[in-house]
Motif scaffolding. Structure first.
Motif, PDB file in Angstrom:
ATOM      1  N   THR A 170      35.875  69.615  29.668  1.00  0.00           N
ATOM      2  CA  THR A 170      36.170  70.922  30.243  1.00  0.00           C
ATOM      3  C   THR A 170      35.750  71.997  29.249  1.00  0.00           C
ATOM      4  OG1 THR A 170      38.098  69.967  31.360  1.00  0.00           O
ATOM      5  CG2 THR A 170      37.943  72.373  31.276  1.00  0.00           C
ATOM      6  N   SER A 171      34.983  72.985  29.716  1.00  0.00           N
ATOM      7  CA  SER A 171      34.464  74.014  28.820  1.00  0.00           C
ATOM      8  C   SER A 171      34.825  75.405  29.333  1.00  0.00           C
ATOM      9  CB  SER A 171      32.935  73.902  28.696  1.00  0.00           C
ATOM     10  OG  SER A 171      32.546  72.652  28.166  1.00  0.00           O
ATOM     11  N   PHE A 172      35.094  76.306  28.382  1.00  0.00           N
ATOM     12  CA  PHE A 172      35.399  77.698  28.689  1.00  0.00           C
ATOM     13  C   PHE A 172      34.538  78.588  27.797  1.00  0.00           C
ATOM     14  CE2 PHE A 172      39.225  75.136  29.161  1.00  0.00           C
ATOM     15  CZ  PHE A 172      39.640  75.437  30.453  1.00  0.00           C
ATOM     16  N   SER A 173      34.225  79.782  28.286  1.00  0.00           N
ATOM     17  CA  SER A 173      33.470  80.719  27.450  1.00  0.00           C
ATOM     18  C   SER A 173      33.756  82.155  27.837  1.00  0.00           C
ATOM     19  CB  SER A 173      31.963  80.445  27.549  1.00  0.00           C
ATOM     20  OG  SER A 173      31.461  80.786  28.829  1.00  0.00           O
ATOM     21  N   VAL A 220      33.766  75.461  33.189  1.00  0.00           N
ATOM     22  CA  VAL A 220      32.972  74.376  33.761  1.00  0.00           C
ATOM     23  C   VAL A 220      33.702  73.060  33.545  1.00  0.00           C
ATOM     24  CG1 VAL A 220      30.788  73.107  33.668  1.00  0.00           C
ATOM     25  CG2 VAL A 220      30.801  75.592  33.345  1.00  0.00           C
ATOM     26  N   GLN A 221      33.828  72.280  34.601  1.00  0.00           N
ATOM     27  CA  GLN A 221      34.426  70.949  34.529  1.00  0.00           C
ATOM     28  C   GLN A 221      33.362  69.897  34.838  1.00  0.00           C
ATOM     29  OE1 GLN A 221      37.642  69.694  33.656  1.00  0.00           O
ATOM     30  NE2 GLN A 221      36.332  67.869  33.678  1.00  0.00           N
ATOM     31  N   LYS A 222      33.114  68.995  33.907  1.00  0.00           N
ATOM     32  CA  LYS A 222      32.154  67.916  34.142  1.00  0.00           C
ATOM     33  C   LYS A 222      32.837  66.729  34.804  1.00  0.00           C
ATOM     34  CE  LYS A 222      28.749  68.870  30.531  1.00  0.00           C
ATOM     35  NZ  LYS A 222      27.994  68.303  29.382  1.00  0.00           N
ATOM     36  N   PHE A 223      32.102  66.096  35.710  1.00  0.00           N
ATOM     37  CA  PHE A 223      32.499  64.839  36.324  1.00  0.00           C
ATOM     38  C   PHE A 223      31.393  63.842  35.992  1.00  0.00           C
ATOM     39  CE2 PHE A 223      34.582  68.209  38.622  1.00  0.00           C
ATOM     40  CZ  PHE A 223      35.850  67.722  38.890  1.00  0.00           C
ATOM     41  N   GLU A 224      31.593  63.096  34.918  1.00  0.00           N
ATOM     42  CA  GLU A 224      30.530  62.255  34.356  1.00  0.00           C
ATOM     43  C   GLU A 224      30.022  61.218  35.349  1.00  0.00           C
ATOM     44  OE1 GLU A 224      29.047  62.776  31.648  1.00  0.00           O
ATOM     45  OE2 GLU A 224      30.362  64.095  30.499  1.00  0.00           O
ATOM     46  N   ARG A 225      30.911  60.577  36.073  1.00  0.00           N
ATOM     47  CA  ARG A 225      30.494  59.505  36.975  1.00  0.00           C
ATOM     48  C   ARG A 225      29.612  60.020  38.094  1.00  0.00           C
ATOM     49  NH1 ARG A 225      31.997  56.670  41.582  1.00  0.00           N
ATOM     50  NH2 ARG A 225      33.622  58.192  42.095  1.00  0.00           N
ATOM     51  N   GLN A 226      29.849  61.239  38.529  1.00  0.00           N
ATOM     52  CA  GLN A 226      29.079  61.819  39.627  1.00  0.00           C
ATOM     53  C   GLN A 226      27.884  62.657  39.154  1.00  0.00           C
ATOM     54  OE1 GLN A 226      32.427  62.054  39.417  1.00  0.00           O
ATOM     55  NE2 GLN A 226      33.114  60.795  41.136  1.00  0.00           N
ATOM     56  N   ASN A 227      27.655  62.768  37.835  1.00  0.00           N
ATOM     57  CA  ASN A 227      26.595  63.650  37.313  1.00  0.00           C
ATOM     58  C   ASN A 227      26.757  65.072  37.855  1.00  0.00           C
ATOM     59  OD1 ASN A 227      25.406  61.503  35.947  1.00  0.00           O
ATOM     60  ND2 ASN A 227      24.046  61.011  37.652  1.00  0.00           N
ATOM     61  N   LEU A 228      27.985  65.564  37.830  1.00  0.00           N
ATOM     62  CA  LEU A 228      28.336  66.820  38.487  1.00  0.00           C
ATOM     63  C   LEU A 228      29.028  67.765  37.512  1.00  0.00           C
ATOM     64  CD1 LEU A 228      28.552  68.111  41.462  1.00  0.00           C
ATOM     65  CD2 LEU A 228      30.916  67.326  41.369  1.00  0.00           C
ATOM     66  N   GLU A 229      28.735  69.061  37.656  1.00  0.00           N
ATOM     67  CA  GLU A 229      29.444  70.102  36.923  1.00  0.00           C
ATOM     68  C   GLU A 229      29.961  71.130  37.930  1.00  0.00           C
ATOM     69  OE1 GLU A 229      26.893  71.121  33.097  1.00  0.00           O
ATOM     70  OE2 GLU A 229      25.638  70.426  34.766  1.00  0.00           O
ATOM     71  N   ALA A 230      31.262  71.252  38.042  1.00  0.00           N
ATOM     72  CA  ALA A 230      31.873  72.273  38.894  1.00  0.00           C
ATOM     73  C   ALA A 230      32.221  73.482  38.027  1.00  0.00           C
ATOM     74  CB  ALA A 230      33.128  71.731  39.566  1.00  0.00           C
TER      75      ALA A 230
END
Length: 372
Positions: free
Chosen positions: A304-307, A331-341
Motif C-alpha cells: 500500500t502506497s501513499f504520496s 495505491v493498493q497493489k494486488f500482486e496475484r491479479q497484477n492489479l493496482e487500484a
C-alpha cells in the motif's frame, strides 16, 4: 440515478470483476533456435470528477498517466547479442487529459499517431544498444523518476488527470487556456528515430537520439537529445535513481532547448521516499516538482502506497504567470491479479499578469490498472 453515482458504480463494478479474475501474463512462445514471441498490455480505466470552480463534470476515462495499450516483443539471439523487435499501440480510449467542458470525446478514436513503438533494436553487452524506428527518444521519461509506488495515480505530469479542461474566470466564463497548457513537464517524446544506449557503467548509462515526427501529417518537427541515467538498488538501505537530459527541437523553424531532470531516493526499511523533478525551456517556462511517498505492507494482498506532491511553474504560457498544483494519492497493489487500484485528488491554480482572475480547479481519479 445521477451521472456521478453511475460513474462511481461502474468503476466499482469493473474493479470487482478484475479482482475476481485470475492473473495472467502474456505467454512467451519460443522456437528451436532460441527465438521468442511475447505479448503484453494493460487496461487503466478510471472515474474522473472535475470541478472548474463553476460546474462539476463526471466521466469514465482512460487514465492519461499510463494509458491502456497492447504490444508484443520478438527476440532472436545471435551469440552474445540479441535482435529485438517491439510493437506497441495505445488503445486510444477516451483519455483523462482529452476531455473538457464542451466535449466528452469519443469512446475510442484510433489514429496512426497512437502507435507508440514500431522499433528494431540490436542489443550488445559490450557496445550497448542500437535502435531504429518509432519509439522513445533518449529524453523520454527523464522527468518521471519516482520510487513512491503511486506513479500510476500521481506524478510529475500533473496535467494528465484533467489536462483538456479549460480554466474558468471569476465571472464564470470559460477561457481559452487549458490545464495542459499551464502545467508542462518538457519531458521527452516518442518519434521515428535512431537511438544509442551505452552499456551500464557502475549504474550510469548514456543515451542519444535523433528523430522526426513521422506520424503527424505535415508536422515538420525534428529533435535530437542526450540523456544520462543512474540507478542503484544496493546503496545500503537506500535505492537511488535519477536522470538528466537536454533536448533540442526544431518545429517549422522555431527552435527550443529543454533541460530536464528528476531524481528519487527510497529508504527501504521505512518505505519513505522522496522524488523531485525540474524543467527549463530556453524560450520561456520553468517548473519544479517534489513528492513525498510512503509504502508499507499493510495487508497481505500487496503493498500500500501513499504520496503527497507539489508543482510550481512560471512563464509557461505568458511572462510572469504562475501555475501551482497540489495532489495526494493512494495505491493498493494486488500482486496475484497484477492489479493496482488507486484514488487521487489534485488541485490546480493559475495566475497571470492580465486583468483576468482564474478560478481554481480540482480533479479526482479513481480506478485500476491491470497489466497482462
Amino acid at each position: 440515478m445521477s451521472t456521478k453515482s453511475l460513474a462511481v458504480g461502474s468503476s466499482t463494478l469493473a474493479l470487482t470483476a478484475l479482482l475476481a479474475a485470475p492473473a495472467f501474463a502474456g505467454p512467451t512462445y519460443t522456437s528451436d533456435n532460441g527465438g521468442s514471441f511475447r505479448w503484453y498490455g494493460q487496461l487503466n480505466l478510471a472515474y474522473q470528477g472535475y470541478d472548474d470552480g463553476g460546474e462539476d463534470y463526471n466521466r469514465l476515462v482512460d487514465n492519461g498517466n499510463s494509458g491502456s495499450r497492447v504490444g508484443f516483443w520478438l527476440e532472436q539471439p545471435f551469440g552474445e547479442n540479441t535482435l529485438k523487435f517491439r510493437f506497441e499501440t495505445s488503445l486510444s480510449l477516451r483519455a483523462s487529459d482529452g476531455v473538457n467542458q464542451n466535449d466528452q470525446g469519443d469512446i475510442t478514436d484510433w489514429t496512426r499517431s497512437d502507435l507508440r513503438h514500431v522499433d528494431l533494436q540490436w542489443h550488445t553487452p559490450r557496445y550497448g544498444t542500437f535502435s531504429i524506428g518509432q519509439g522513445s527518444m533518449a529524453a523520454d521519461g527523464a522527468t518521471g523518476i519516482d520510487l513512491s509506488g503511486t506513479g500510476v495515480a500521481a506524478n510529475t505530469s500533473v496535467a494528465d488527470a484533467a489536462g483538456g479542461y479549460f480554466l474558468r474566470d471569476a465571472g464564470g466564463n470559460l477561457t481559452g487556456i487549458e490545464i495542459g497548457d499551464v502545467f508542462a513537464t518538457f519531458d521527452g517524446s516518442r518519434r521515428g528515430r535512431v537511438r544509442y544506449n551505452s552499456p551500464d557503467f557502475a549504474g550510469f548509462t548514456v543515451s542519444a537520439s535523433y528523430g522526426e515526427d513521422i506520424l503527424t501529417k505535415d508536422a515538420d518537427t525534428e529533435q535530437y537529445d542526450i540523456a544520462l541515467n543512474y540507478e542503484n538498488e544496493d546503496l545500503g538501505d537506500f535505492t537511488v535513481a535519477g536522470a538528466l537530459a537536454v533536448s533540442w527541437t526544431d518545429k517549422g523553424g522555431a527552435d527550443t532547448r529543454d533541460t530536464i531532470a528528476s531524481a528519487a531516493v527510497l529508504h527501504e526499511p521505512t518505505g519513505l521516499s522522496l522524488s523531485a523533478a525540474s524543467g527549463d525551456r530556453d524560450t520561456g517556462g520553468n517548473y519544479g516538482y517534489v513528492k513525498l511517498g510512503y509504502t508499507a505492507n499493510l495487508i497481505s494482498v500487496g503493498a500500500t502506497s501513499f504520496s503527497v506532491d507539489y508543482y510550481d511553474g512560471s512563464d509557461l504560457v505568458s511572462v510572469n504567470d504562475s501555475a501551482k498544483s497540489f495532489g495526494v494519492a493512494a495505491v493498493q497493489k494486488f500482486e496475484r491479479q497484477n492489479l493496482e487500484a488507486y484514488v487521487a485528488y489534485r488541485e490546480y491554480s493559475y495566475d497571470d499578469s492580465s486583468a483576468t482572475n482564474y478560478q481554481d480547479g480540482s480533479a479526482i481519479l479513481a480506478g485500476a490498472r491491470w497489466k497482462f
